[in-house]
Design a protein around this motif. Sequence first.
Motif, mmCIF file in Angstrom:
data_model
loop_
_atom_site.group_PDB
_atom_site.id
_atom_site.type_symbol
_atom_site.label_atom_id
_atom_site.label_comp_id
_atom_site.label_asym_id
_atom_site.label_seq_id
_atom_site.Cartn_x
_atom_site.Cartn_y
_atom_site.Cartn_z
ATOM 1 N N MET A 1 0.856 -1.181 0.000
ATOM 2 C CA MET A 1 0.000 0.000 0.000
ATOM 3 C C MET A 1 0.894 1.233 0.000
ATOM 4 S SD MET A 1 -2.983 -1.473 0.076
ATOM 5 C CE MET A 1 -4.069 -0.091 0.281
ATOM 6 N N LEU A 133 -10.003 -4.174 7.011
ATOM 7 C CA LEU A 133 -9.898 -4.369 5.560
ATOM 8 C C LEU A 133 -9.372 -5.771 5.228
ATOM 9 C CD1 LEU A 133 -8.430 -0.897 4.541
ATOM 10 C CD2 LEU A 133 -10.787 -1.686 4.273
ATOM 11 N N LYS A 134 -10.279 -6.656 4.850
ATOM 12 C CA LYS A 134 -9.906 -8.054 4.598
ATOM 13 C C LYS A 134 -8.876 -8.262 3.493
ATOM 14 C CE LYS A 134 -14.282 -10.092 5.700
ATOM 15 N NZ LYS A 134 -15.325 -10.931 5.132
ATOM 16 N N PRO A 135 -8.879 -7.462 2.421
ATOM 17 C CA PRO A 135 -7.913 -7.768 1.358
ATOM 18 C C PRO A 135 -6.452 -7.499 1.741
ATOM 19 C CG PRO A 135 -9.732 -6.445 0.534
ATOM 20 C CD PRO A 135 -9.826 -6.426 2.022
ATOM 21 N N ILE A 136 -6.209 -6.876 2.901
ATOM 22 C CA ILE A 136 -4.829 -6.520 3.270
ATOM 23 C C ILE A 136 -4.464 -7.281 4.539
ATOM 24 C CG2 ILE A 136 -3.264 -4.605 3.769
ATOM 25 C CD1 ILE A 136 -5.605 -2.843 2.453
ATOM 26 N N TRP A 139 -2.874 -5.756 7.651
ATOM 27 C CA TRP A 139 -3.705 -4.857 8.463
ATOM 28 C C TRP A 139 -4.835 -5.621 9.146
ATOM 29 C CZ3 TRP A 139 -4.623 -0.122 4.667
ATOM 30 C CH2 TRP A 139 -3.383 0.485 4.434
ATOM 31 N N SER A 204 -5.689 -15.802 0.171
ATOM 32 C CA SER A 204 -5.992 -15.751 -1.254
ATOM 33 C C SER A 204 -4.719 -15.930 -2.062
ATOM 34 C CB SER A 204 -6.640 -14.417 -1.604
ATOM 35 O OG SER A 204 -7.832 -14.247 -0.885
ATOM 36 N N LEU A 231 -4.413 1.095 -9.613
ATOM 37 C CA LEU A 231 -4.356 -0.048 -8.689
ATOM 38 C C LEU A 231 -2.914 -0.358 -8.306
ATOM 39 C CD1 LEU A 231 -6.866 -2.355 -10.574
ATOM 40 C CD2 LEU A 231 -7.331 -0.943 -8.566
ATOM 41 N N GLU A 234 -1.369 2.601 -6.188
ATOM 42 C CA GLU A 234 -1.934 2.751 -4.849
ATOM 43 C C GLU A 234 -1.776 1.462 -4.029
ATOM 44 O OE1 GLU A 234 -3.179 5.472 -3.534
ATOM 45 O OE2 GLU A 234 -4.097 4.657 -1.715
ATOM 46 N N MET A 235 -2.173 0.344 -4.632
ATOM 47 C CA MET A 235 -2.198 -0.922 -3.879
ATOM 48 C C MET A 235 -0.973 -1.792 -4.149
ATOM 49 S SD MET A 235 -5.551 -0.062 -3.522
ATOM 50 C CE MET A 235 -6.587 -0.511 -4.888
ATOM 51 N N HIS A 300 -1.885 -5.953 -0.995
ATOM 52 C CA HIS A 300 -3.320 -6.024 -1.261
ATOM 53 C C HIS A 300 -3.590 -7.177 -2.246
ATOM 54 C CE1 HIS A 300 -7.290 -4.804 -2.704
ATOM 55 N NE2 HIS A 300 -7.360 -3.991 -1.671
ATOM 56 N N THR A 301 -4.753 -7.837 -2.062
ATOM 57 C CA THR A 301 -5.039 -9.003 -2.924
ATOM 58 C C THR A 301 -5.118 -8.641 -4.408
ATOM 59 O OG1 THR A 301 -7.382 -8.679 -2.462
ATOM 60 C CG2 THR A 301 -6.253 -10.383 -1.190
ATOM 61 N N VAL A 302 -5.318 -7.377 -4.748
ATOM 62 C CA VAL A 302 -5.433 -7.058 -6.174
ATOM 63 C C VAL A 302 -4.148 -7.391 -6.928
ATOM 64 C CG1 VAL A 302 -4.728 -4.620 -6.070
ATOM 65 C CG2 VAL A 302 -6.288 -5.360 -7.828
ATOM 66 N N LEU A 304 -2.501 -9.990 -6.762
ATOM 67 C CA LEU A 304 -2.537 -11.399 -7.185
ATOM 68 C C LEU A 304 -2.891 -11.497 -8.666
ATOM 69 C CD1 LEU A 304 -4.532 -12.889 -4.177
ATOM 70 C CD2 LEU A 304 -2.112 -13.249 -4.654
ATOM 71 N N PHE A 305 -3.808 -10.629 -9.119
ATOM 72 C CA PHE A 305 -4.220 -10.665 -10.524
ATOM 73 C C PHE A 305 -3.044 -10.328 -11.439
ATOM 74 C CE2 PHE A 305 -8.341 -9.912 -8.429
ATOM 75 C CZ PHE A 305 -9.073 -10.953 -8.998
#
Lengths: 310, 243
Positions: A1, A133-136, A139, A204, A231, A234-235, A300-302, A304-305
């Motif tokens: 992040m 915040l679950k995707p991180i 945190w 994930s 994305l 920021e992430m 952040h899980t993003v 992963l993509f």
Amino acid sequence: MKPAGSIVFFTTASGAGYGMLFWLGLLSTTHTLPTALWYGLTALIIAGALVTAGLLSSTAHLGNPQRAWRALSQWRSSWLSREGIAALLTYIPACLLALSWLIDPHPAPLTALLAAALAIATVYCTAMIYASLKPIRQWNNTWVAPFYLLAALFTGAICLAAITGFANPAAAATLSEFAMLTGLAAALVKLLYWRHIDTTTSASTVASATGLGHLGTVRSFEAPHSEENYLLKEMGFRIARKHAAKLRAYALLFAFAFPIAILFGVVAGVVPVTLILIAALCALLGMALERWLFFAEATHTVVLFYGRQA
Amino acid sequence: MTSLPTPLPGAKKLGLVIDLDTCVGCHACAVNCKEWNASGHSAPLTDSNAYQADPFGVWFNRVHTYEAGEGQGSRTVHFPRSCLHCETPACVTVCPTGASYKRAEDGIVLVDPETCIGCQLCAWACAYGAREFDADDGVMKKCTLCIDRIYNENLPEPERVPACVSTCPASARHFGDFNDPASAVSRLVLERGGYDLMSEMGYQPTNKYLPPRKPAAPAAATPPAETGATSSLLRWLDRALSR
């Protein structure tokens, strides 16, 4: 992040300000603090200035800061909204505390304790913005809220001790003891937090993100775009592991080791109380570094993509 | 209101089914999405430095390409990624202003650009990277499921589908009501084993992905030529007659 400077400053400065307010509220009921008018007002004004500067800084992170008042409406579901409300509510007993000090250095216990409780509640709301915040995964764990609270108590106590040193060295020594205890607890929780994020992995994976795991190992073959997008900026902020390890050591030294050593010297009577001021500035600097790392090390899980680890 | 709505009786649950078996990775959905949304409800979708170094733009639809598996059994899978219009979206509940909301009548997740303060917390809360911040407007933007197309009575009825669906040359994207068990999207999910992305997040995505079909068994190896012909003409004749 991405560590936004405005948020690093906000959580560090407001955390210290709310911590000061907590100790001012709590200890004014136990008659531990000096009673001089200049002392009470200086301490409350510095606490208020730290809190207010932090809150104003946080609005610099907004795309439309003039609409910030709207953030007070969704307290039923949003920790950010709760934080805003708690922050504003805290001003009421804090101002009453300052007004009553003008008349009598022993304010009504209800006002003082309300200021202390709301200050802590605000810091808790700040922590929960991140912890919910679950995707991180760095945190979304149980260590985040305790650390935010202990960090606020520690930096608040050390800042208040620094000011108290100019009014009443004995009271400053008492505050130094509180600062040492909360500082040691905060350092311990931070170490446990680092151990937690180093030894756990994201629930994930690129397999669960794409649902293609049943075909075998999933690898990113081609990204959707050649340049960084919002994305990734920021992430997808990344910090090299070797730098993180070094910065963790600096954060521990500046936020905890040096200040606690000075506090120990003050309590033992071998160091003049005025040196607490240096300890407090050092702790704030170290805490800002810790807060920067809190963002920089979070994934952040993003990502992963994009074929990266979360 | 950023608390999630209680679904109305008979409410629709609109969303997309994305068929990873037929997606050819042409990015037409992403381009048409950008084209439509740069001039409609979410306009302008800011692009900066569009024709120079470091171009940067807001898009609601991104097409990834993955390789899965090893060697002969490996697959190349094109993977469009956009907002999944989750049933329990954290991007909505974290919003401090009520600008981010989920519609009770059809489940579409939207941002009100008039009340968004641009705190970007919703983008942090979304596990899927569905939201992109428009720095020029200072507000968060996201897929609207083309709300300005699907209910647009000025468009002929066949065009009242999201831009990405209308443009897909491989018919890999399907739009419909998941609450209607007879709808095309519900049947596709049932027949093809439609699945959720990152179900462990607990956000309950509405959009479903259809897995790539299993590859057909490899064709049997051609039997060796019987004639032992050495001339290329004879070898060709042998192959032609063996078909």
